[in-house]
Each structure stands twice: as C-alpha cells, then as structure tokens.
Design an enzyme around this catalytic site. Structure first.
Site, short mmCIF file in Angstrom:
data_model
loop_
_atom_site.label_atom_id
_atom_site.label_comp_id
_atom_site.label_asym_id
_atom_site.label_seq_id
_atom_site.Cartn_x
_atom_site.Cartn_y
_atom_site.Cartn_z
NE ARG A 1 -55.89 4.45 23.25
CZ ARG A 1 -55.69 5.71 22.65
NH1 ARG A 1 -55.63 6.64 23.46
NH2 ARG A 1 -55.18 5.77 21.45
CE1 TYR B 1 -46.10 9.07 23.29
CE2 TYR B 1 -46.37 9.08 20.95
CZ TYR B 1 -46.53 9.56 22.08
OH TYR B 1 -47.09 10.80 22.36
CD GLN C 1 -54.91 -0.06 23.02
OE1 GLN C 1 -55.18 0.61 22.08
NE2 GLN C 1 -55.41 0.04 24.04
N GLY D 1 -56.11 8.89 17.59
CA GLY D 1 -55.43 7.59 17.60
C GLY D 1 -56.30 6.54 16.51
N PRO E 1 -58.52 14.34 22.43
CG PRO E 1 -58.76 14.51 20.17
CD PRO E 1 -57.72 14.07 21.22
CB SER F 1 -45.43 17.94 25.16
OG SER F 1 -46.90 17.27 25.71
CD GLN G 1 -48.60 16.24 21.15
OE1 GLN G 1 -48.71 15.07 21.73
NE2 GLN G 1 -47.84 16.52 20.17
#
Length: 335
Positions: A228, A54, A27, A284, A207, A152, A177
């Site tokens: 998103r 990523y 993005q 983010g 979150p 994670s 995570q």
C-alpha cells in the site's frame, strides 16, 4: 463468522467485511478479484463495501461481476457517493440532489442489483444544504434503491444534525465509516460516544493501518514492492506512519500476537472489534489467503493483559486527537 447489528437496526452484518478501495480495478484485475471475493464468501463474509469513486467506477463493476449468481438476500452490499466520477463535470461531485439521484442509478447498474443495503455519504458536503442531501437520501430509500443510510468521516456535530433530519424524514441512519485502528483512535473521544447515544455503528476502514500493523514494514528498510505504501491512493494514509520510531513500536506487538495465537494482522483486527460500537471492520486483500486469514479474526476476544500490552507497546505513536475528525471532508469543490 461473527455477525453484529448495524446501529439501532435489525440488520446484521459480518464482523469482517470485504472492501475493494485500492484493489479492484487498481492493484487487482478482474479475474483475481473474483477469486478474492469467492475466498471472502467461503470465509463467511457476507458484507461487501465499495464506492463509485474507487478506480473511477471500475471497482463497483468488478464487484458486481464477482458477486453475480450469489443469492442477493444473503449479502449486504454497501456503496458510497460524494467524490467525482466520470468526466468530473461541475455537477459530478458532492451531495446535491442531482448527484445523489444520478449516482445511485449508476452504482446499481454496475453492481448488478436492484438495491444496496447501505448507501453512504462518502464525506460531508460543505457546499450543499444538509436538508437537500438528507431529502435526496430519503427519496433513495423510499424508492427501494437503498435500505439504510450511512456516512463516512463525519464529525459529532454533523452526525447529530444528519440523524435529527433522518428521524424527521423517517429513514434509517445507522452507520459512520471512519478510519480506526490501534494507531489511529481519533473517533474515541467524541464520535463513538455520540454514535452510541444516537444508535449509529462504526463500519471502520484501515483496521490494520494499511498494513503497518502487520509488521511487514520494518524500521530502517525500504517498503515492500507492491505494498500500500507504493500505491498513490493508499500511501496517503500510510506515509506518516512509516517512521522508524513507529515501526519499531509496532514490532513489539509480535509477542502479544504470538501469545494470543494470532498473526499481527489478526491481532489488529481483533483489537478494533473489541470496541462494541464497531459493527464491522473492512479488510481488503489482493490475495485470497490474506482474506481467509483476516476473516479468522472474527470472534477472537483479546485478554485484558493483551489490550494493555498493545497500549504500552504503541505508547505515544497513537494518534488520539479528536479535533482532526472531519478534516477529510473537502473544503473546496473538486470539479
């Protein structure tokens, strides 16, 4: 900024961390990403979370460029290994010794650092013996390429087994995570109690539920452009929340945020940080003002009345089923 210990270790991390999952290289392009990282640093954020997968390694490279010139000792840099990168060859995935040892070298090169503070197993690998994985992580730690180990989205049983091996190997296994927010509480029944017992902290992602808990998604209205919900990766975590019933319940949080003098995003982050097993909440942001606002949630203590009000407003929209933990770990090889 508030700082918290990571697991049963002496390492402190910022309670708000900056992650670049679906932003850098996707993005947000490099120039704007650098502006966002600088905003995070100015807000007191010292902890940065990324992963080799990523944007197929581009996010690590962009983060490394953005942090270049900063005092390395003042930062905590986290990355992860598991998912396929590069040409997706038959050994370009999982937690085999080969993939771990090759991946850490690539991550360090892209991040422009000699070590990462935390190296995380991005998921559990059902196809590699756990002993092989943990022995490889031990070699990464002993070589000085990572200071601590984390995971994670592991189940309580996987956490116990991994922690036991880490103790045998004398390496610090300090974090998990998971996804965690006021709408998604599946770690509360078993994962959190297990981690408290073992001395493992949560470093949580999503979150604000990929933006749902900010209130920007309105019932009966199309999703905002560039959100998103329109991103191919981020939308996976958000699509089940975009029902009129859930979105209407979320709108009821606005008066609670107003009463606390917070935005709805800050309310959501403060709710996550109210859990004492959470060391850091990964946020983010594609604009610097978002990052500055999110960071302001650090240290905010919600009243008992507000916490009860959040529970009452969200009601049966909250997912609490702990049996779904671990389902994010692939059940087949990805390459």
């Amino acid at each position: 900024m508030e700082f918290r210990y990571l697991g049963n270790s002496g390492l402190k991390v910022s309670a708000i961390s900056y992650g670049n999952w679906v932003t850098h290289g996707s993005q947000v392009e490099a120039d704007r990403a650098t502006v966002c990282v600088r905003a995070a640093l100015e807000a007191g954020i010292t902890t940065f979370d990324t992963a080799d997968v990523y944007a197929n390694t581009a996010a690590e490279k962009i983060l490394g460029d953005a942090l270049a010139g900063q005092r390395r000792e003042s930062l905590e840099i986290f990355t992860k290994v598991y998912f396929p990168t590069g040409p997706r060859g038959h050994n370009d995935t999982g937690l085999s010794r080969k993939h771990i040892l090759e991946s850490i070298n690539g991550s360090l090169q892209r991040l422009q650092t000699d070590y990462v503070d935390l190296y995380q197993a991005h998921r559990y690998d059902h196809f590699t013996p756990l002993e092989e994985t943990m022995e490889a992580f031990a070699d990464v730690v002993r070589s000085g390429k990572a200071l601590y180990i984390g995971v994670s989205e592991w189940t309580p049983e996987q956490l116990r087994a991994g922690h036991a091996l880490a103790r045998e190997l004398r390496i610090p296994f300090v974090s998990n995570q998971p996804q965690y927010n006021a709408l998604y509480r599946v770690i509360e029944p078993e994962v959190v109690p297990t981690c408290r017992e073992l001395g493992i902290s949560q470093v949580v992602f999503s979150p604000i539920a990929q933006g749902v808990l900010t209130g920007k998604y309105k019932p009966g209205q199309p999703v905002p452009e560039g959100s998103r919900a329109t991103d191919k990766d981020g939308s996976v975590f958000i699509k089940n929340l975009l029902t009129d019933d859930t979105l209407s319940k979320v709108q009821q949080l606005q008066p609670l945020a107003d009463a606390e003098g917070l935005t709805m995003a800050q309310l959501a982050i403060a709710w996550v940080l109210a859990n004492d097993n959470v060391a850091s909440a990964i946020t983010g942001g594609s604009r610097p003002e978002q990052i500055t606002a999110n960071a302001a949630a650090a240290g905010k203590k919600l009243s008992a009345e507000t916490l009860a009000g959040i529970d009452a407003a969200l009601g049966d929209a909250v997912q609490r089923d702990g049996s779904v933990v671990g389902q994010a770990s692939p059940s087949r090889r990805l390459s």
